[in-house]
Design a protein around this motif. Sequence first.
Motif, PDB file in Angstrom:
ATOM      1  N   HIS A   8       0.836  -1.205   0.000  1.00 32.94           N
ATOM      2  CA  HIS A   8       0.000   0.000   0.000  1.00 32.94           C
ATOM      3  C   HIS A   8       0.874   1.260   0.000  1.00 32.94           C
ATOM      4  O   HIS A   8       0.556   2.253  -0.670  1.00 32.94           O
ATOM      5  CB  HIS A   8      -0.924   0.007   1.220  1.00 32.94           C
ATOM      6  N   LEU A   9       1.968   1.218   0.743  1.00 33.56           N
ATOM      7  CA  LEU A   9       2.882   2.362   0.789  1.00 33.56           C
ATOM      8  C   LEU A   9       3.479   2.622  -0.590  1.00 33.56           C
ATOM      9  O   LEU A   9       3.532   3.775  -1.051  1.00 33.56           O
ATOM     10  CB  LEU A   9       3.985   2.092   1.813  1.00 33.56           C
ATOM     11  N   THR A  10       3.911   1.559  -1.258  1.00 35.01           N
ATOM     12  CA  THR A  10       4.475   1.701  -2.595  1.00 35.01           C
ATOM     13  C   THR A  10       3.448   2.286  -3.567  1.00 35.01           C
ATOM     14  O   THR A  10       3.788   3.107  -4.433  1.00 35.01           O
ATOM     15  CB  THR A  10       4.961   0.337  -3.111  1.00 35.01           C
ATOM     16  N   LEU A  11       2.185   1.878  -3.411  1.00 29.65           N
ATOM     17  CA  LEU A  11       1.114   2.364  -4.279  1.00 29.65           C
ATOM     18  C   LEU A  11       0.560   3.712  -3.818  1.00 29.65           C
ATOM     19  O   LEU A  11      -0.439   4.193  -4.352  1.00 29.65           O
ATOM     20  CB  LEU A  11      -0.019   1.326  -4.321  1.00 29.65           C
TER      21      LEU A  11
ATOM     22  N   ARG B 129      -4.246   3.537   4.070  1.00 26.92           N
ATOM     23  CA  ARG B 129      -4.359   2.086   4.161  1.00 26.92           C
ATOM     24  C   ARG B 129      -3.050   1.467   4.652  1.00 26.92           C
ATOM     25  O   ARG B 129      -3.055   0.510   5.438  1.00 26.92           O
ATOM     26  CB  ARG B 129      -4.767   1.507   2.805  1.00 26.92           C
ATOM     27  N   ALA B 130      -1.928   2.014   4.205  1.00 27.51           N
ATOM     28  CA  ALA B 130      -0.629   1.509   4.667  1.00 27.51           C
ATOM     29  C   ALA B 130      -0.493   1.681   6.176  1.00 27.51           C
ATOM     30  O   ALA B 130      -0.042   0.768   6.881  1.00 27.51           O
ATOM     31  CB  ALA B 130       0.499   2.238   3.949  1.00 27.51           C
ATOM     32  N   ALA B 131      -0.902   2.841   6.693  1.00 25.94           N
ATOM     33  CA  ALA B 131      -0.798   3.097   8.132  1.00 25.94           C
ATOM     34  C   ALA B 131      -1.693   2.146   8.924  1.00 25.94           C
ATOM     35  O   ALA B 131      -1.280   1.588   9.955  1.00 25.94           O
ATOM     36  CB  ALA B 131      -1.168   4.546   8.431  1.00 25.94           C
ATOM     37  N   ALA B 132      -2.912   1.935   8.447  1.00 27.60           N
ATOM     38  CA  ALA B 132      -3.848   1.066   9.167  1.00 27.60           C
ATOM     39  C   ALA B 132      -3.333  -0.370   9.227  1.00 27.60           C
ATOM     40  O   ALA B 132      -3.389  -1.024  10.275  1.00 27.60           O
ATOM     41  CB  ALA B 132      -5.220   1.113   8.496  1.00 27.60           C
TER      42      ALA B 132
ATOM     43  N   ALA C  36      -0.148  -1.340   8.823  1.00 25.25           N
ATOM     44  CA  ALA C  36       1.082  -1.358   9.612  1.00 25.25           C
ATOM     45  C   ALA C  36       0.762  -1.442  11.102  1.00 25.25           C
ATOM     46  O   ALA C  36       1.452  -2.142  11.860  1.00 25.25           O
ATOM     47  CB  ALA C  36       1.921  -0.117   9.316  1.00 25.25           C
ATOM     48  N   LEU C  37      -0.277  -0.759  11.541  1.00 24.35           N
ATOM     49  CA  LEU C  37      -0.688  -0.839  12.948  1.00 24.35           C
ATOM     50  C   LEU C  37      -1.118  -2.260  13.310  1.00 24.35           C
ATOM     51  O   LEU C  37      -0.856  -2.732  14.421  1.00 24.35           O
ATOM     52  CB  LEU C  37      -1.825   0.145  13.222  1.00 24.35           C
ATOM     53  N   GLU C  38      -1.777  -2.956  12.371  1.00 22.36           N
ATOM     54  CA  GLU C  38      -2.140  -4.345  12.615  1.00 22.36           C
ATOM     55  C   GLU C  38      -0.883  -5.197  12.787  1.00 22.36           C
ATOM     56  O   GLU C  38      -0.824  -6.081  13.659  1.00 22.36           O
ATOM     57  CB  GLU C  38      -2.970  -4.882  11.449  1.00 22.36           C
ATOM     58  N   SER C  39       0.116  -4.947  11.955  1.00 25.68           N
ATOM     59  CA  SER C  39       1.362  -5.703  12.054  1.00 25.68           C
ATOM     60  C   SER C  39       2.059  -5.432  13.377  1.00 25.68           C
ATOM     61  O   SER C  39       2.552  -6.352  14.034  1.00 25.68           O
ATOM     62  CB  SER C  39       2.284  -5.350  10.883  1.00 25.68           C
ATOM     63  N   ILE C  40       2.097  -4.165  13.786  1.00 28.14           N
ATOM     64  CA  ILE C  40       2.716  -3.811  15.067  1.00 28.14           C
ATOM     65  C   ILE C  40       2.009  -4.528  16.209  1.00 28.14           C
ATOM     66  O   ILE C  40       2.646  -5.063  17.130  1.00 28.14           O
ATOM     67  CB  ILE C  40       2.670  -2.283  15.279  1.00 28.14           C
ATOM     68  N   GLY C  41       0.684  -4.557  16.150  1.00 27.54           N
ATOM     69  CA  GLY C  41      -0.073  -5.205  17.209  1.00 27.54           C
ATOM     70  C   GLY C  41       0.148  -6.700  17.286  1.00 27.54           C
ATOM     71  O   GLY C  41       0.009  -7.300  18.356  1.00 27.54           O
ATOM     72  N   ALA C  42       0.511  -7.317  16.173  1.00 26.22           N
ATOM     73  CA  ALA C  42       0.706  -8.764  16.143  1.00 26.22           C
ATOM     74  C   ALA C  42       2.156  -9.175  16.391  1.00 26.22           C
ATOM     75  O   ALA C  42       2.434 -10.365  16.587  1.00 26.22           O
ATOM     76  CB  ALA C  42       0.254  -9.320  14.793  1.00 26.22           C
ATOM     77  N   ALA C  43       3.087  -8.233  16.379  1.00 28.49           N
ATOM     78  CA  ALA C  43       4.515  -8.549  16.529  1.00 28.49           C
ATOM     79  C   ALA C  43       4.970  -8.291  17.958  1.00 28.49           C
ATOM     80  O   ALA C  43       4.574  -7.298  18.567  1.00 28.49           O
ATOM     81  CB  ALA C  43       5.351  -7.708  15.558  1.00 28.49           C
TER      82      ALA C  43
END
Length: 469
Positions: free
Chosen positions: A363-366, A371-374, A376-383
Amino acid sequence: MGGVTRSRRAEIQREASRIRAQCQREGHGQERIVTTLRTALPELTALEAWRLALGWSRPQAIREVAAVYRADGLLPPRLTPAMLCRYEHGQEEPGDEYRLMISRAYGARPDQLALETRCLWCSTCTSPLPLHYGQFQREETNSSRKGAMTTASGLPAIRESVQWAVQEAPDGSPALVALAEAAVEHYALNYSKHPPAILLEEVRETRNLLSTAVAGADRETARGLRRQVGWLSALLGNLAYHLDDRAGSRTHLTLAGALGESTREPALTAWASGALAMVATARQDWEHARGHAEYGLQHAPEGLRRAQLLGWALLPALAATGRTAEADDVVDESDEIMRTGVELPGRFGYDRAEHRLHVAEAHLTLERYDRAAAVALESIGAAPAETPGWVAATLVLALAEAPDAPDQAANRALGVLDLIPPPRLRATARDRLTRLGRLLDTSAVSSAIELAERLRTLPAPIRADGTAA
């Protein structure tokens, strides 16, 4: 610095530098400099004042402590700027080993640093620890050390067990194959716990040990050993990539893929192809990136392995070449697999945190920043916090925030630099930091200016002489 704002911390550091320089011009010794600092800046503890009197940042202090370990023939355990900060402000007490090694690194007695403790080899002695303590540490079994075992003891012990097994069966054996599989599993599961340069050395030594047993082994045993050499080569390729050695990475990964095919290990062939796609993507060689990804997908078992090749290998190439519709299809397919797939741990595995990271980057590349921020927050929450995956997702979030919230983006990056010592920053994290620095280059906010200075002085992962930083 507990209870102290970022601006006040910067003021204290500037004033400490000024005082130190003045004291040095006047010929004052280290103890006198510390006394002067603590008189002028009462917020400073003895431990922090001594570090500032030496002119060291926390990351530099950690490197000096690590050098003491290595001088004793020991692998340094995990010590982070955040841990040292807690030690300096009484929020946590270092164990006996750290007290001693910090004292030695600083050239001070433990009592001068307010780190008095009992000696390690006597339960009743209350005298200060000797500053020339060395090999006694090999007999130390203090279970209170946090996170030290895997790096300082467990990691080289794996290689030593393989060495003993090779000596017992120099022409190979089923037991040696089983031990090799266990070693690969250990390295893969604990991949993120070690600085890449240290883990690379151990994996290389283990691979060399196994290689000596292949020539004399029977056909089935040799195939089993070659398969594990392939997985070790895949690890070496990933480690070289994280040390910014892309040519070396391609070499190891190409060997891994070839061994995967010759030993009929499709998961290895698929994973090595995905990693080669990752390396090609870093070179912006989109044609080869997509070719490697598609070749890996031909070999990947159904399920999670396919989701891994879609998200990790193919999606970045599609996003980079503006194939938006195809990229969205890949996200949809891989998301569907992840909904029902059982996550696999370790370097060769795949989980929700890593998958959401790759989707966020697409999403960031596009240029879909919201959407990229949202995602990324999911990834942070799961890591898990402070792991390489957490760092990656945090920096992707910062990149997504940079266009509209430069101060917030810069502060996120500064938080990463405060928590993660330079040897643990992978090349991918450094690349994201560099990209963020460029985006914020014209920003006048103080956090962006501070980030630019921190990035300017960030040590390279590999020094000019070829040694690890």
